[in-house]
Design an enzyme around this catalytic site. Structure first.
Site, PDB file in Angstrom:
ATOM      1  N   GLU A   1       0.834  -1.201   0.000  1.00 53.31           N
ATOM      2  CA  GLU A   1       0.000   0.000   0.000  1.00 53.31           C
ATOM      3  C   GLU A   1       0.870   1.253   0.000  1.00 53.31           C
ATOM      4  O   GLU A   1       0.612   2.212  -0.738  1.00 53.31           O
ATOM      5  CB  GLU A   1      -0.923   0.005   1.218  1.00 53.31           C
ATOM      6  CG  GLU A   1      -1.803   1.246   1.292  1.00 53.31           C
ATOM      7  CD  GLU A   1      -2.755   1.234   2.478  1.00 53.31           C
ATOM      8  OE1 GLU A   1      -3.433   2.249   2.701  1.00 53.31           O
ATOM      9  OE2 GLU A   1      -2.815   0.204   3.194  1.00 53.31           O
TER      10      GLU A   1
ATOM     11  N   HIS B   1       3.482  28.905 -12.079  1.00 46.62           N
ATOM     12  CA  HIS B   1       2.354  29.184 -12.971  1.00 46.62           C
ATOM     13  C   HIS B   1       1.758  30.567 -12.699  1.00 46.62           C
ATOM     14  O   HIS B   1       0.945  31.055 -13.492  1.00 46.62           O
ATOM     15  CB  HIS B   1       1.234  28.145 -12.785  1.00 46.62           C
ATOM     16  CG  HIS B   1       1.398  26.900 -13.602  1.00 46.62           C
ATOM     17  ND1 HIS B   1       2.352  25.937 -13.345  1.00 46.62           N
ATOM     18  CD2 HIS B   1       0.700  26.445 -14.689  1.00 46.62           C
ATOM     19  CE1 HIS B   1       2.229  24.943 -14.203  1.00 46.62           C
ATOM     20  NE2 HIS B   1       1.245  25.225 -15.043  1.00 46.62           N
TER      21      HIS B   1
ATOM     22  N   GLY C   1      -1.221   5.696   6.551  1.00 48.76           N
ATOM     23  CA  GLY C   1      -0.349   5.968   7.692  1.00 48.76           C
ATOM     24  C   GLY C   1       0.274   7.337   7.500  1.00 48.76           C
ATOM     25  O   GLY C   1       0.935   7.578   6.491  1.00 48.76           O
TER      26      GLY C   1
END
Length: 383
Positions: free
Chosen positions: A248, A344, A370
């Site tokens: 993950e 930008h 986490g």
């Protein structure tokens, strides 16, 4: 930085696959993403299209509807999604978090029942872990499952659940241990069909970013499931969760560094086109140096991530290294997003520009999977 064929970790087959994935996101996702942001979710038809193209559960064994590939093919999909600036589809959680739990801990009956439907897009998966009082700390989980007459009765609630609104299947984390049992010895996982009586989905949550990714609360009011809905062994859920966290965190890191590369390219194109003081702003030394600094940091991050990816493909990625990748690269993602917006100028504050949306999308990366503060605690344990 996003050119196909520029990284040694991938072979020509991976590159061919990447080209097809990139085309899918460019043609079937990007043109419609702004509309999905307004409605707060991606249509189920998109999941079916992804399944038909073989982009869901690609690493699952062929007998369960996957393609039996290595994790590098999976990484191609989550990277290309970041390159496209399309945070809406929750494919990564569905394919690389939900499906591996089933593959690694499910019974043969469970795998045959769910995995092919998840791979085809007929079934959309979610993992119901986070609660109002339990995020990174599982000690606070209150959702419970009580065995009664050969069944389990689940009560409680979950929040911030990705794919929650569209989900057909939720892997629910619940307390099953006796009162006073340590959390590590008293949590179990359950496969819960979301159409069961007592299962309720809350309204879609309004978020800072990732606006096309459906996120909601889930409520369980005496939801009754059979004993066969238990995923793995009773009270072993905490260990299963810990075992799956490296993947993950790797995918979060992978999406982070890919987002960095995309934001760099969008910013490079903008500064080379934007004119000020009689020349493009890319000709200004301060802009050149800031772009150079971004490129150095991104290149270093990419090198570390690719090393982690190869380790994971060989089954050698440890929790601390995955935590380092997640913490460092999501921090970098937020820094690059901020720098991109600054370069930008006023345009960077406008939602129509991808750098603005990427800035909003980036912030949660340091929180879920986490928090980065927890990552540093885990890393520090190895010192």
């Amino acid at each position: 930085m996003t050119d196909i064929g520029s990284r040694n970790v991938f072979d020509s087959d991976h590159d061919t696959f990447r080209a097809s994935v990139r085309r899918f996101f460019e043609e079937r996702v990007v043109p419609f993403h702004k509309e999905w942001e307004k409605q707060g979710f991606c249509p189920r038809s998109l999941w079916k299209e992804a399944g038909e193209n073989g982009f869901l559960g690609v690493a699952m064994p062929e007998e369960y509807g996957g393609a039996g590939t290595d994790i590098l093919y999976s990484s191609v999909i989550w990277e290309e999604q970041s390159y496209a600036g399309a945070s809406g589809p929750g494919f990564h959680l569905h394919s690389e978090i939900v499906m591996p739990y089933l593959l690694n801990y499910g019974s043969e009956e469970q795998k045959k029942n769910y995995l092919p439907k998840l791979a085809s897009g007929d079934c959309i998966g979610a993992i119901a872990m986070t609660e109002p009082s339990a995020g990174s700390d599982l000690q606070g989980i209150k959702t419970n499952a009580v065995r009664k007459d050969g069944q389990w009765v689940i009560n409680g609630s979950k929040t911030y659940i990705t794919n929650g609104g569209n989900s057909d299947l939720a892997i629910v984390v619940a307390k099953t241990g006796d009162k006073g049992t340590k959390v590590a010895h008293g949590i179990s996982l359950f496969l819960v069909d979301t159409n069961l009586p007592g299962f309720t989905k809350g309204n879609l949550l309004q978020k800072l970013g990732m606006k096309a990714q459906d996120t909601c609360e889930l409520f369980f009011d005496n939801v009754t499931v059979p004993d066969s809905a238990l995923l793995g062994e009773e009270n072993k859920g905490f260990y299963y969760l810990m075992n799956e966290l490296p993947q993950e965190r790797l995918l979060i890191a992978g999406m982070a560094i890919s987002a960095c590369e995309a934001m760099y390219e969008w910013t490079r194109e903008f500064v080379k086109d934007r004119k000020a003081f009689g020349r493009t702003i890319a000709d200004l030394q301060t802009v050149k140096h800031r772009m150079a600094d971004m490129k150095m940091q991104i290149a270093a991050g990419r090198s570390f991530y690719d090393d982690c990816l190869l380790r994971h493909n060989e089954g050698k990625l440890d929790s601390a290294t995955a935590s380092m990748a997640k913490a460092w690269l999501t921090d970098l993602q937020c820094k690059v997003a901020d720098e991109g917006v600054q370069l930008h100028g006023g345009a960077g504050y406008m939602w129509e520009y991808p750098i603005c949306r990427a800035y909003a999308d980036a912030r949660v990366q340091r929180i879920y999977g986490g928090s980065n503060e927890i990552m540093k605690e885990l890393i520090a344990r190895t010192i």
